[in-house]
Design a protein around this motif. Structure first.
Motif, mmCIF file in Angstrom:
data_model
loop_
_atom_site.group_PDB
_atom_site.id
_atom_site.type_symbol
_atom_site.label_atom_id
_atom_site.label_comp_id
_atom_site.label_asym_id
_atom_site.label_seq_id
_atom_site.Cartn_x
_atom_site.Cartn_y
_atom_site.Cartn_z
ATOM 1 N N LYS A 76 -45.569 -71.622 40.227
ATOM 2 C CA LYS A 76 -44.612 -70.549 39.965
ATOM 3 C C LYS A 76 -44.046 -69.935 41.242
ATOM 4 O O LYS A 76 -43.069 -69.207 41.192
ATOM 5 N N ASP A 101 -36.578 -68.939 39.824
ATOM 6 C CA ASP A 101 -37.298 -70.210 39.794
ATOM 7 C C ASP A 101 -37.487 -70.690 41.233
ATOM 8 O O ASP A 101 -36.656 -71.385 41.786
ATOM 9 N N GLY A 147 -40.686 -71.931 42.353
ATOM 10 C CA GLY A 147 -41.971 -72.612 42.413
ATOM 11 C C GLY A 147 -41.915 -73.941 43.134
ATOM 12 O O GLY A 147 -40.847 -74.477 43.425
ATOM 13 N N GLN A 150 -40.553 -69.908 31.151
ATOM 14 C CA GLN A 150 -40.144 -71.173 31.767
ATOM 15 C C GLN A 150 -41.314 -72.150 31.882
ATOM 16 O O GLN A 150 -41.326 -73.023 32.734
ATOM 17 N N THR A 204 -41.538 -75.418 34.217
ATOM 18 C CA THR A 204 -42.451 -75.342 35.359
ATOM 19 C C THR A 204 -43.452 -76.493 35.341
ATOM 20 O O THR A 204 -43.808 -77.026 36.392
#
Length: 178
Positions: free
Chosen positions: A39, A51, A53, A116, A120
């Motif tokens: 993440k 986003d 990650g 998400q 992910t």
């Protein structure tokens, strides 16, 4: 914007590939650590709607260790969406069928509440042994430290080290064990 500042910004926003060795690790303790990198929680620019990650490559998932009698007591639920399609599978049966599934389910369950989550999980790459494809291996540039040290087997300790170890009792030559 200066070149140094631009490079800093690019380094912060870039996706990094991390390697995690799951040998002798509990997947349910390892999952929060893996999720932190998936993440991007360790990055200063983290935001739940952002986003940012990274990719995580998990190797040696066939050698995971569960606590106590979790191999025989832990149950995984699956439903085929057909009538009477519910099945419950024990952990050892699931691990026998697919060596990567327990780690995947532990990480997926640990991201509960994340909108998400499915997106992910696409950045998680799990391999049952240490044979990683070359195109993935060349991207890896960081290694995540294991939570527990791997114990050394007694047959892997050299004889010189065993002989140097201090003895509490030295039995006589004619001693007989019963």
């Amino acid at each position: 914007m200066s070149l140094v500042r631009r490079a800093q910004q690019w380094g912060t926003m870039a996706r990094v590939w991390h390697l995690y060795d799951a040998k002798w690790q509990d997947p349910f303790e390892s999952a929060p650590l893996i999720i932190k990198y998936l993440k991007g929680l360790y990055k200063p620019i983290y935001h739940p709607m952002n986003d940012c990650g990274d990719h995580v490559v998990v190797i040696n998932s066939k050698d995971i260790a569960l606590r106590g009698d979790d191999w025989t007591k832990r149950v995984y639920f699956h439903h085929t969406t057909y009538a009477q399609g519910a099945t419950w599978t024990l952990a050892w049966e699931l691990h026998k069928k697919n060596k990567t599934m327990i780690v995947q389910k532990a990480v997926y369950h640990g991201m509960k509440g994340n909108l998400q989550r499915r997106h992910t999980m696409q950045r998680l790459h799990i391999f049952e042994d240490d044979k990683v494809p070359e195109d993935i291996l060349k991207n890896i540039n960081n290694q995540i430290k294991q939570l527990r040290p791997i114990p050394v087997r007694l047959d892997h300790i050299p004889q010189e080290e065993i002989d140097k170890f201090p003895r509490v009792i030295k039995y006589p030559e004619d001693y007989v064990l019963r």
